[in-house]
Scaffold this motif. Structure first.
Motif, PDB file in Angstrom:
ATOM      1  N   GLN A   1       0.851  -1.179   0.000  1.00 50.97           N
ATOM      2  CA  GLN A   1       0.000   0.000   0.000  1.00 50.97           C
ATOM      3  C   GLN A   1       0.886   1.228   0.000  1.00 50.97           C
ATOM      4  O   GLN A   1       1.843   1.319   0.787  1.00 50.97           O
ATOM      5  CB  GLN A   1      -0.926  -0.009   1.221  1.00 50.97           C
ATOM      6  N   VAL A   2       0.576   2.172  -0.886  1.00 48.13           N
ATOM      7  CA  VAL A   2       1.328   3.428  -0.967  1.00 48.13           C
ATOM      8  C   VAL A   2       0.537   4.495  -0.233  1.00 48.13           C
ATOM      9  O   VAL A   2      -0.591   4.819  -0.619  1.00 48.13           O
ATOM     10  CB  VAL A   2       1.559   3.845  -2.425  1.00 48.13           C
ATOM     11  N   GLY A   3       1.111   5.008   0.841  1.00 48.54           N
ATOM     12  CA  GLY A   3       0.392   5.987   1.639  1.00 48.54           C
ATOM     13  C   GLY A   3      -0.910   5.399   2.166  1.00 48.54           C
ATOM     14  O   GLY A   3      -0.957   4.268   2.637  1.00 48.54           O
ATOM     15  N   ASN A   4      -1.984   6.157   2.058  1.00 44.06           N
ATOM     16  CA  ASN A   4      -3.307   5.672   2.466  1.00 44.06           C
ATOM     17  C   ASN A   4      -4.170   5.396   1.248  1.00 44.06           C
ATOM     18  O   ASN A   4      -5.374   5.648   1.247  1.00 44.06           O
ATOM     19  CB  ASN A   4      -3.989   6.703   3.370  1.00 44.06           C
ATOM     20  N   SER A   5      -3.525   4.900   0.199  1.00 46.83           N
ATOM     21  CA  SER A   5      -4.254   4.639  -1.049  1.00 46.83           C
ATOM     22  C   SER A   5      -5.349   3.609  -0.825  1.00 46.83           C
ATOM     23  O   SER A   5      -5.366   2.892   0.169  1.00 46.83           O
ATOM     24  CB  SER A   5      -3.278   4.162  -2.128  1.00 46.83           C
ATOM     25  N   GLY A   6      -6.232   3.500  -1.812  1.00 40.92           N
ATOM     26  CA  GLY A   6      -7.507   2.824  -1.588  1.00 40.92           C
ATOM     27  C   GLY A   6      -7.518   1.319  -1.553  1.00 40.92           C
ATOM     28  O   GLY A   6      -8.523   0.731  -1.946  1.00 40.92           O
ATOM     29  N   LEU A   7      -6.461   0.667  -1.138  1.00 40.42           N
ATOM     30  CA  LEU A   7      -6.480  -0.789  -1.009  1.00 40.42           C
ATOM     31  C   LEU A   7      -7.312  -1.172   0.213  1.00 40.42           C
ATOM     32  O   LEU A   7      -7.143  -0.610   1.290  1.00 40.42           O
ATOM     33  CB  LEU A   7      -5.052  -1.318  -0.843  1.00 40.42           C
ATOM     34  N   SER A   8      -8.209  -2.145   0.059  1.00 40.05           N
ATOM     35  CA  SER A   8      -9.030  -2.596   1.183  1.00 40.05           C
ATOM     36  C   SER A   8      -9.063  -4.112   1.191  1.00 40.05           C
ATOM     37  O   SER A   8      -8.823  -4.766   0.167  1.00 40.05           O
ATOM     38  CB  SER A   8     -10.450  -2.028   1.096  1.00 40.05           C
ATOM     39  N   TRP A   9      -9.376  -4.676   2.362  1.00 44.26           N
ATOM     40  CA  TRP A   9      -9.395  -6.133   2.507  1.00 44.26           C
ATOM     41  C   TRP A   9     -10.366  -6.508   3.620  1.00 44.26           C
ATOM     42  O   TRP A   9     -10.705  -5.677   4.470  1.00 44.26           O
ATOM     43  CB  TRP A   9      -7.988  -6.665   2.817  1.00 44.26           C
TER      44      TRP A   9
ATOM     45  N   ALA B   1      -0.748   6.137  -8.917  1.00 45.21           N
ATOM     46  CA  ALA B   1      -0.709   7.390  -9.678  1.00 45.21           C
ATOM     47  C   ALA B   1      -1.233   8.548  -8.851  1.00 45.21           C
ATOM     48  O   ALA B   1      -0.654   9.648  -8.848  1.00 45.21           O
ATOM     49  CB  ALA B   1      -1.522   7.245 -10.958  1.00 45.21           C
ATOM     50  N   SER B   2      -2.311   8.312  -8.103  1.00 47.50           N
ATOM     51  CA  SER B   2      -2.879   9.381  -7.276  1.00 47.50           C
ATOM     52  C   SER B   2      -1.881   9.845  -6.228  1.00 47.50           C
ATOM     53  O   SER B   2      -1.740  11.047  -5.962  1.00 47.50           O
ATOM     54  CB  SER B   2      -4.156   8.878  -6.594  1.00 47.50           C
TER      55      SER B   2
ATOM     56  N   ASN C   1      11.527  10.882   0.036  1.00 39.77           N
ATOM     57  CA  ASN C   1      11.135  10.327   1.347  1.00 39.77           C
ATOM     58  C   ASN C   1       9.788   9.591   1.285  1.00 39.77           C
ATOM     59  O   ASN C   1       8.854   9.872   2.034  1.00 39.77           O
ATOM     60  CB  ASN C   1      11.059  11.453   2.390  1.00 39.77           C
ATOM     61  N   THR C   2       9.691   8.658   0.355  1.00 40.92           N
ATOM     62  CA  THR C   2       8.435   7.938   0.127  1.00 40.92           C
ATOM     63  C   THR C   2       8.707   6.440   0.061  1.00 40.92           C
ATOM     64  O   THR C   2       9.699   6.004  -0.528  1.00 40.92           O
ATOM     65  CB  THR C   2       7.784   8.398  -1.202  1.00 40.92           C
ATOM     66  N   SER C   3       7.838   5.676   0.661  1.00 39.72           N
ATOM     67  CA  SER C   3       7.951   4.214   0.592  1.00 39.72           C
ATOM     68  C   SER C   3       6.551   3.615   0.491  1.00 39.72           C
ATOM     69  O   SER C   3       5.548   4.291   0.735  1.00 39.72           O
ATOM     70  CB  SER C   3       8.684   3.659   1.819  1.00 39.72           C
ATOM     71  N   ARG C   4       6.511   2.367   0.159  1.00 41.90           N
ATOM     72  CA  ARG C   4       5.245   1.625   0.197  1.00 41.90           C
ATOM     73  C   ARG C   4       5.358   0.554   1.281  1.00 41.90           C
ATOM     74  O   ARG C   4       6.424  -0.047   1.472  1.00 41.90           O
ATOM     75  CB  ARG C   4       4.919   1.001  -1.164  1.00 41.90           C
ATOM     76  N   SER C   5       4.299   0.358   2.011  1.00 44.47           N
ATOM     77  CA  SER C   5       4.278  -0.643   3.082  1.00 44.47           C
ATOM     78  C   SER C   5       3.951  -2.001   2.477  1.00 44.47           C
ATOM     79  O   SER C   5       2.934  -2.162   1.797  1.00 44.47           O
ATOM     80  CB  SER C   5       3.218  -0.279   4.129  1.00 44.47           C
ATOM     81  N   VAL C   6       4.829  -2.954   2.729  1.00 46.30           N
ATOM     82  CA  VAL C   6       4.631  -4.317   2.237  1.00 46.30           C
ATOM     83  C   VAL C   6       4.221  -5.173   3.428  1.00 46.30           C
ATOM     84  O   VAL C   6       4.884  -5.174   4.466  1.00 46.30           O
ATOM     85  CB  VAL C   6       5.915  -4.874   1.592  1.00 46.30           C
ATOM     86  N   PHE C   7       3.125  -5.900   3.297  1.00 41.38           N
ATOM     87  CA  PHE C   7       2.645  -6.710   4.409  1.00 41.38           C
ATOM     88  C   PHE C   7       1.923  -7.947   3.886  1.00 41.38           C
ATOM     89  O   PHE C   7       1.544  -8.026   2.705  1.00 41.38           O
ATOM     90  CB  PHE C   7       1.730  -5.897   5.329  1.00 41.38           C
ATOM     91  N   ALA C   8       1.783  -8.918   4.767  1.00 37.82           N
ATOM     92  CA  ALA C   8       1.060 -10.147   4.439  1.00 37.82           C
ATOM     93  C   ALA C   8      -0.342 -10.061   5.009  1.00 37.82           C
ATOM     94  O   ALA C   8      -0.533  -9.662   6.158  1.00 37.82           O
ATOM     95  CB  ALA C   8       1.789 -11.362   5.004  1.00 37.82           C
ATOM     96  N   LEU C   9      -1.314 -10.440   4.211  1.00 40.51           N
ATOM     97  CA  LEU C   9      -2.688 -10.647   4.676  1.00 40.51           C
ATOM     98  C   LEU C   9      -2.897 -12.157   4.778  1.00 40.51           C
ATOM     99  O   LEU C   9      -2.677 -12.879   3.792  1.00 40.51           O
ATOM    100  CB  LEU C   9      -3.690 -10.031   3.712  1.00 40.51           C
TER     101      LEU C   9
END
Length: 291
Positions: free
Chosen positions: A148-156, A204-205, A264-272
């Protein structure tokens, strides 16, 4: 409903010729065998044995019932064996989804597994939005590595547990054929051609907001959501791009990678993870995947 243990005892009595012999093989007492046969007779309403002071002889009905019981007991044993095999297989098997630029990290870890352990791993490679639906009820995945990049719209689904894997920093990547732009200040990049994500995607957003924050107005040369394609196009001199660390492994000499403080930007990588499918083997694999 007839009890399988009664049918099993009947089979042994018929095969061995006495209550005592059947009791010895099955680990019962003779009286326990006698009580089971009496219960069986009562259940089916047919006399199975002619009893005298010195012997117990099976009737024709007992012989017929024993033959049918053999078929039933074999089917029950096969059923139990099949269920246990499926259970053992599901315990051994790991069904994991990963996003494309994490596949190299996964391959690095899988190379360290024994062949027997590797045989039980099933992998699906797709974007996070494509993987998450397969974690629902009846889905074929046990877990998925997503980002997830920032608070982008990924949901689960809320039923899934979340486990951190890595923070994947973005780097500025430019063609090596371009003039040296170090120290890569934001104002130096204003009029450059860029390779960016497709419009309306969550990535992109987010990067639109990064460009806006630094008053950059990218001249878009290409849209690409595939980092491998983006890297090839950067190497060909098409444009600059922001690329995550995980996608930079083994990049060629045709690009320049700059870790610029202003990004100073990263994406959070995590396991669901589906809690009902979380095994010790799955936890060990996720431990190994942490960066």
């Amino acid at each position: 409903m007839l009890k399988p243990e009664h049918l099993r005892t009947l089979r042994e009595v018929i095969q061995l010729g006495s209550f005592a012999a059947a009791a010895n093989r099955l680990g019962y007492t003779s009286s326990a065998v006698s009580q089971q046969m009496a219960a069986l007779e009562k259940k089916i309403g047919v006399r199975l044995f002619e009893r005298s002071a010195h012997s117990v002889l099976p009737t024709s009905a007992a012989e017929v019932l024993a033959r049918h019981a053999e078929i039933v007991l074999v089917d029950i044993e096969r059923m139990i064996a099949s269920v246990q095999a499926v259970h053992r297989g599901s315990e051994r098997q790991i069904r994991l989804g990963v996003f494309p630029s994490f596949a190299d990290r996964l391959a690095e870890v899988l190379r360290r597994l024994e062949p027997a352990d590797l045989a039980g791993v099933r992998i699906s490679v797709a974007e996070p939005s494509q993987l998450i639906p397969h974690l629902g009820a009846g889905g074929e995945l046990d877990a998925a590595i997503v980002y997830q990049v920032g608070n982008s719209g990924l949901s689960w689904p809320s039923a899934l547990s979340r486990r951190w894997i890595a923070e994947d920093r973005y780097k500025l990547v430019l063609p090596a054929s371009w003039p040296d732009l170090s120290p890569y200040r934001a104002e130096q990049l204003v009029d450059l051609p860029w390779i960016v994500h497709h419009p309306a995607s969550s990535d992109a957003s987010f990067f639109d907001s990064v460009f806006a924050r630094w008053d950059l107005h990218p001249r878009v040369a290409c849209h690409s959501d595939d980092f491998k394609i983006t890297m090839s196009l950067i190497e060909a001199g098409v444009g600059a791009g922001f690329v995550a660390d995980l996608a930079l492994a083994g990049h060629g000499p045709g690009v320049v990678v700059a870790d610029v403080p202003w990004l100073n930007t990263s994406r959070s990588v995590f396991a669901l993870v589906r809690p009902d499918r979380e095994t010790a083997r799955l936890r060990a694999l996720l431990d190994a995947l942490e960066v």
